[in-house]
Design a protein around this motif. Structure first.
Motif, PDB file in Angstrom:
ATOM      1  N   ASN A  68      22.591  22.242  11.526  1.00  0.00           N
ATOM      2  CA  ASN A  68      23.827  22.873  11.079  1.00  0.00           C
ATOM      3  C   ASN A  68      24.709  21.822  10.430  1.00  0.00           C
ATOM      4  O   ASN A  68      24.638  20.652  10.792  1.00  0.00           O
ATOM      5  CB  ASN A  68      24.588  23.480  12.264  1.00  0.00           C
ATOM      6  CG  ASN A  68      23.798  24.552  12.963  1.00  0.00           C
ATOM      7  OD1 ASN A  68      23.178  25.380  12.341  1.00  0.00           O
ATOM      8  ND2 ASN A  68      23.809  24.523  14.279  1.00  0.00           N
ATOM      9  N   THR A  69      25.555  22.267   9.548  1.00  0.00           N
ATOM     10  CA  THR A  69      26.546  21.351   9.000  1.00  0.00           C
ATOM     11  C   THR A  69      27.712  21.254   9.979  1.00  0.00           C
ATOM     12  O   THR A  69      27.903  22.131  10.825  1.00  0.00           O
ATOM     13  CB  THR A  69      27.080  21.841   7.638  1.00  0.00           C
ATOM     14  OG1 THR A  69      27.805  23.063   7.839  1.00  0.00           O
ATOM     15  CG2 THR A  69      25.954  22.049   6.646  1.00  0.00           C
ATOM     16  N   ARG A  70      28.481  20.206   9.878  1.00  0.00           N
ATOM     17  CA  ARG A  70      29.661  20.085  10.737  1.00  0.00           C
ATOM     18  C   ARG A  70      30.615  21.250  10.497  1.00  0.00           C
ATOM     19  O   ARG A  70      31.259  21.743  11.417  1.00  0.00           O
ATOM     20  CB  ARG A  70      30.370  18.760  10.473  1.00  0.00           C
ATOM     21  CG  ARG A  70      29.599  17.575  10.967  1.00  0.00           C
ATOM     22  CD  ARG A  70      30.400  16.295  10.785  1.00  0.00           C
ATOM     23  NE  ARG A  70      29.525  15.178  11.023  1.00  0.00           N
ATOM     24  CZ  ARG A  70      29.272  14.222  10.145  1.00  0.00           C
ATOM     25  NH1 ARG A  70      29.868  14.211   8.974  1.00  0.00           N
ATOM     26  NH2 ARG A  70      28.440  13.250  10.443  1.00  0.00           N
ATOM     27  N   ARG A  71      30.673  21.687   9.262  1.00  0.00           N
ATOM     28  CA  ARG A  71      31.536  22.804   8.899  1.00  0.00           C
ATOM     29  C   ARG A  71      31.102  24.068   9.659  1.00  0.00           C
ATOM     30  O   ARG A  71      31.927  24.794  10.197  1.00  0.00           O
ATOM     31  CB  ARG A  71      31.490  23.034   7.388  1.00  0.00           C
ATOM     32  CG  ARG A  71      32.408  24.096   6.867  1.00  0.00           C
ATOM     33  CD  ARG A  71      32.361  24.242   5.335  1.00  0.00           C
ATOM     34  NE  ARG A  71      31.039  24.676   4.895  1.00  0.00           N
ATOM     35  CZ  ARG A  71      30.138  23.900   4.272  1.00  0.00           C
ATOM     36  NH1 ARG A  71      30.410  22.646   4.013  1.00  0.00           N
ATOM     37  NH2 ARG A  71      28.970  24.372   3.908  1.00  0.00           N
ATOM     38  N   GLU A  72      29.803  24.309   9.750  1.00  0.00           N
ATOM     39  CA  GLU A  72      29.299  25.480  10.481  1.00  0.00           C
ATOM     40  C   GLU A  72      29.622  25.396  11.965  1.00  0.00           C
ATOM     41  O   GLU A  72      29.869  26.411  12.602  1.00  0.00           O
ATOM     42  CB  GLU A  72      27.782  25.605  10.297  1.00  0.00           C
ATOM     43  CG  GLU A  72      27.355  25.979   8.898  1.00  0.00           C
ATOM     44  CD  GLU A  72      25.858  25.894   8.704  1.00  0.00           C
ATOM     45  OE1 GLU A  72      25.322  26.746   7.970  1.00  0.00           O
ATOM     46  OE2 GLU A  72      25.220  24.985   9.275  1.00  0.00           O
TER      47      GLU A  72
END
Length: 75
Positions: A68-72
């Motif tokens: 996952n991205t940090r944003r997610e």
């Protein structure tokens, strides 16, 4: 879910799951189609272990690996 930021943490998770399933390193290596030396190095957190083989071991144990991205993760 456990966040993995380095090879040492990934190796520790693999080791804990293997032990939880009461498998020896030799048994898991045979099931996953990897060498015992590779598995020992993976569990020790060796950073140069091959990703494909590491994922193969995780799959054999029934571990799900996702990215996952940090944003997610903030959602």
């Amino acid at each position: 879910m456990s966040a993995v930021a380095d090879a040492e943490t990934f190796g520790a998770l693999v080791r804990a799951e293997r032990k939880g399933q009461k498998l020896t390193q030799e048994q898991l290596a045979g099931l996953a189609g990897v060498g015992v030396r590779f598995l020992r190095e993976l569990e020790a957190g060796k950073e140069s272990c091959q990703l494909g083989r590491a994922l193969q071991v995780a799959h054999t144990l029934g571990l799900v690996v996702s990215v996952n991205t940090r944003r997610e993760l903030r959602l």
